[in-house]
Design an enzyme around this catalytic site. Sequence first.
Site, PDB file in Angstrom:
ATOM      1  N   ASP A   1      -7.548 -32.725 -63.711  1.00 45.17           N
ATOM      2  CA  ASP A   1      -8.155 -33.337 -64.893  1.00 45.17           C
ATOM      3  C   ASP A   1      -7.509 -32.694 -66.118  1.00 45.17           C
ATOM      4  O   ASP A   1      -8.120 -31.900 -66.840  1.00 45.17           O
ATOM      5  CB  ASP A   1      -9.671 -33.100 -64.903  1.00 45.17           C
ATOM      6  CG  ASP A   1     -10.352 -33.870 -63.788  1.00 45.17           C
ATOM      7  OD1 ASP A   1      -9.936 -35.016 -63.523  1.00 45.17           O
ATOM      8  OD2 ASP A   1     -11.274 -33.326 -63.155  1.00 45.17           O
TER       9      ASP A   1
ATOM     10  N   HIS B   1     -17.131 -30.826 -53.048  1.00 45.99           N
ATOM     11  CA  HIS B   1     -16.177 -31.126 -51.970  1.00 45.99           C
ATOM     12  C   HIS B   1     -15.096 -30.038 -51.957  1.00 45.99           C
ATOM     13  O   HIS B   1     -15.197 -29.047 -52.704  1.00 45.99           O
ATOM     14  CB  HIS B   1     -15.576 -32.529 -52.139  1.00 45.99           C
ATOM     15  CG  HIS B   1     -15.020 -32.787 -53.511  1.00 45.99           C
ATOM     16  ND1 HIS B   1     -13.943 -32.116 -54.013  1.00 45.99           N
ATOM     17  CD2 HIS B   1     -15.419 -33.623 -54.497  1.00 45.99           C
ATOM     18  CE1 HIS B   1     -13.674 -32.534 -55.231  1.00 45.99           C
ATOM     19  NE2 HIS B   1     -14.570 -33.449 -55.566  1.00 45.99           N
TER      20      HIS B   1
ATOM     21  N   GLN C   1     -22.048 -37.305 -70.984  1.00 46.48           N
ATOM     22  CA  GLN C   1     -20.660 -37.707 -70.783  1.00 46.48           C
ATOM     23  C   GLN C   1     -20.518 -39.067 -70.096  1.00 46.48           C
ATOM     24  O   GLN C   1     -19.426 -39.461 -69.729  1.00 46.48           O
ATOM     25  CB  GLN C   1     -19.869 -36.618 -70.064  1.00 46.48           C
ATOM     26  CG  GLN C   1     -20.248 -36.338 -68.629  1.00 46.48           C
ATOM     27  CD  GLN C   1     -19.565 -35.068 -68.117  1.00 46.48           C
ATOM     28  OE1 GLN C   1     -19.967 -33.958 -68.425  1.00 46.48           O
ATOM     29  NE2 GLN C   1     -18.518 -35.231 -67.310  1.00 46.48           N
TER      30      GLN C   1
ATOM     31  N   GLN D   1      -9.091 -33.034 -69.617  1.00 42.52           N
ATOM     32  CA  GLN D   1     -10.326 -32.238 -69.726  1.00 42.52           C
ATOM     33  C   GLN D   1      -9.984 -30.753 -69.894  1.00 42.52           C
ATOM     34  O   GLN D   1     -10.533 -30.071 -70.764  1.00 42.52           O
ATOM     35  CB  GLN D   1     -11.197 -32.437 -68.481  1.00 42.52           C
ATOM     36  CG  GLN D   1     -12.373 -31.480 -68.433  1.00 42.52           C
ATOM     37  CD  GLN D   1     -13.388 -31.848 -67.373  1.00 42.52           C
ATOM     38  OE1 GLN D   1     -14.186 -32.753 -67.554  1.00 42.52           O
ATOM     39  NE2 GLN D   1     -13.381 -31.125 -66.265  1.00 42.52           N
TER      40      GLN D   1
ATOM     41  N   GLY E   1     -12.253 -29.772 -53.209  1.00 40.16           N
ATOM     42  CA  GLY E   1     -11.649 -29.455 -54.514  1.00 40.16           C
ATOM     43  C   GLY E   1     -12.474 -28.407 -55.252  1.00 40.16           C
ATOM     44  O   GLY E   1     -11.924 -27.465 -55.845  1.00 40.16           O
ATOM     45  N   HIS E   2     -13.818 -28.544 -55.185  1.00 46.49           N
ATOM     46  CA  HIS E   2     -14.673 -27.548 -55.835  1.00 46.49           C
ATOM     47  C   HIS E   2     -14.555 -26.200 -55.126  1.00 46.49           C
ATOM     48  O   HIS E   2     -14.600 -25.144 -55.762  1.00 46.49           O
ATOM     49  CB  HIS E   2     -16.139 -27.995 -55.806  1.00 46.49           C
ATOM     50  CG  HIS E   2     -16.400 -29.239 -56.599  1.00 46.49           C
ATOM     51  ND1 HIS E   2     -16.692 -30.447 -56.015  1.00 46.49           N
ATOM     52  CD2 HIS E   2     -16.415 -29.445 -57.937  1.00 46.49           C
ATOM     53  CE1 HIS E   2     -16.882 -31.342 -56.950  1.00 46.49           C
ATOM     54  NE2 HIS E   2     -16.711 -30.778 -58.130  1.00 46.49           N
TER      55      HIS E   2
ATOM     56  N   SER F   1      -7.249 -36.129 -53.585  1.00 50.41           N
ATOM     57  CA  SER F   1      -8.303 -36.777 -54.364  1.00 50.41           C
ATOM     58  C   SER F   1      -9.184 -37.534 -53.390  1.00 50.41           C
ATOM     59  O   SER F   1      -8.684 -38.081 -52.391  1.00 50.41           O
ATOM     60  CB  SER F   1      -7.668 -37.764 -55.353  1.00 50.41           C
ATOM     61  OG  SER F   1      -8.638 -38.674 -55.806  1.00 50.41           O
TER      62      SER F   1
ATOM     63  N   GLY G   1      -9.755 -27.334 -62.810  1.00 50.70           N
ATOM     64  CA  GLY G   1      -8.608 -27.885 -62.095  1.00 50.70           C
ATOM     65  C   GLY G   1      -7.593 -28.505 -63.054  1.00 50.70           C
ATOM     66  O   GLY G   1      -7.960 -29.105 -64.060  1.00 50.70           O
ATOM     67  N   ARG G   2      -6.311 -28.352 -62.704  1.00 48.58           N
ATOM     68  CA  ARG G   2      -5.249 -28.952 -63.514  1.00 48.58           C
ATOM     69  C   ARG G   2      -5.193 -30.470 -63.377  1.00 48.58           C
ATOM     70  O   ARG G   2      -4.556 -31.139 -64.167  1.00 48.58           O
ATOM     71  CB  ARG G   2      -3.891 -28.386 -63.090  1.00 48.58           C
ATOM     72  CG  ARG G   2      -3.580 -27.064 -63.712  1.00 48.58           C
ATOM     73  CD  ARG G   2      -2.069 -26.928 -63.944  1.00 48.58           C
ATOM     74  NE  ARG G   2      -1.712 -25.557 -64.205  1.00 48.58           N
ATOM     75  CZ  ARG G   2      -1.765 -24.986 -65.409  1.00 48.58           C
ATOM     76  NH1 ARG G   2      -2.144 -25.680 -66.449  1.00 48.58           N
ATOM     77  NH2 ARG G   2      -1.428 -23.731 -65.576  1.00 48.58           N
TER      78      ARG G   2
HETATM   79  O1  PAF Z   1     -15.384 -31.890 -64.436  1.00 48.11           O
HETATM   80  C1  PAF Z   1     -16.624 -31.999 -64.342  1.00 48.11           C
HETATM   81  O2  PAF Z   1     -17.178 -32.007 -63.250  1.00 48.11           O
HETATM   82  C2  PAF Z   1     -17.461 -32.127 -65.600  1.00 48.11           C
HETATM   83  O3  PAF Z   1     -16.802 -32.873 -66.569  1.00 48.11           O
HETATM   84  C3  PAF Z   1     -17.910 -30.773 -66.181  1.00 48.11           C
HETATM   85  C4  PAF Z   1     -16.739 -29.939 -66.656  1.00 48.11           C
HETATM   86  C5  PAF Z   1     -18.680 -29.992 -65.118  1.00 48.11           C
HETATM   87  C6  PAF Z   1     -18.840 -31.002 -67.370  1.00 48.11           C
HETATM   88  O4  PAF Z   1     -19.979 -31.726 -67.009  1.00 48.11           O
END
Ligand code: PAF
Length: 283
Positions: free
Chosen positions: A153, A37, A64, A156, A39-40, A188, A150-151
Amino acid sequence: MTPDRTTALVTTKDELRARRAAMEGTVGAVLTMGSLHAGHLALVQRARELADHVILTDFVNPLQFGPGEDYQAYPRDLEADLALVDGLVDLVFAPSVEEMYPVLPPTVSVTAGRAGTVLEGAARPGHFDGVVTVVAKLLRLTDPHLSVFGRKDAQQLAIIQRLVADLDLPVRIEPVEIQREETGLARSSRNAYLSEAGREQALALSRTIAAALEAAPSLAAIQEALARARERAEIDWDYALALDPATLEPAGAEHRGEVLVVLAGRVEGTRLLDAAVAVATAP
Ligand code: PAF
């Protein structure tokens, strides 16, 4: 019939390695689980600004997902993803689960330690271990000079920064700022669930970020701004904390330097996040 595309689709590690070896200049990696989307696209755009070539990975990582989280139901639409980034990235690496993990679960994996068990990790045991394991593999496979995250998350991102530092991975992690609406609300896909009143209420998050940043460089003032926001209870707060980015523990009174401000709360039943980095140079 497969549509004509500029961007190559690669599904095996061998082909990825061969194409990566042929790339001259710098390479940026954008790691995703697909369902791309706007954001990506902001991550892709940043990678394009910073590197000569961009590799996007599109892989729904089973490691995950917890037992209660629906890995099977996670949305997948590779054709739509390819159409969205066609011409914007050099190649998309979309391996099968068997290609990524010939043995599942893998015998050897990476753990995020205590940082993976707090905040978002508290309710998702093993989630961040799965994230760092796949990120380590994807960074190894794509071998980029830099990778963008991205900041929003924030946990992460902080854990991936630790992964790279602790395992001496030869890649630069480039944080990408949170995309905001004009009102300040962090963008979001979940905002779509909010009513007009809910969107207004949700501004408590971005106002709290602004208050925390205004309170810098005093660490105590940042913490007070967060405590006041929690007391006002304009939203149903899960947490509003100032953390040491290296450990994800609450920043102690002696802490100086970057402070990770992380917020999570519910508005009309929708869980929203916001985050920022403040710099504390005074008590
Ligand atoms: O943020 C995400 O989409 C996922 O956690 C990632 C970093 C691609 C790992 O699967």
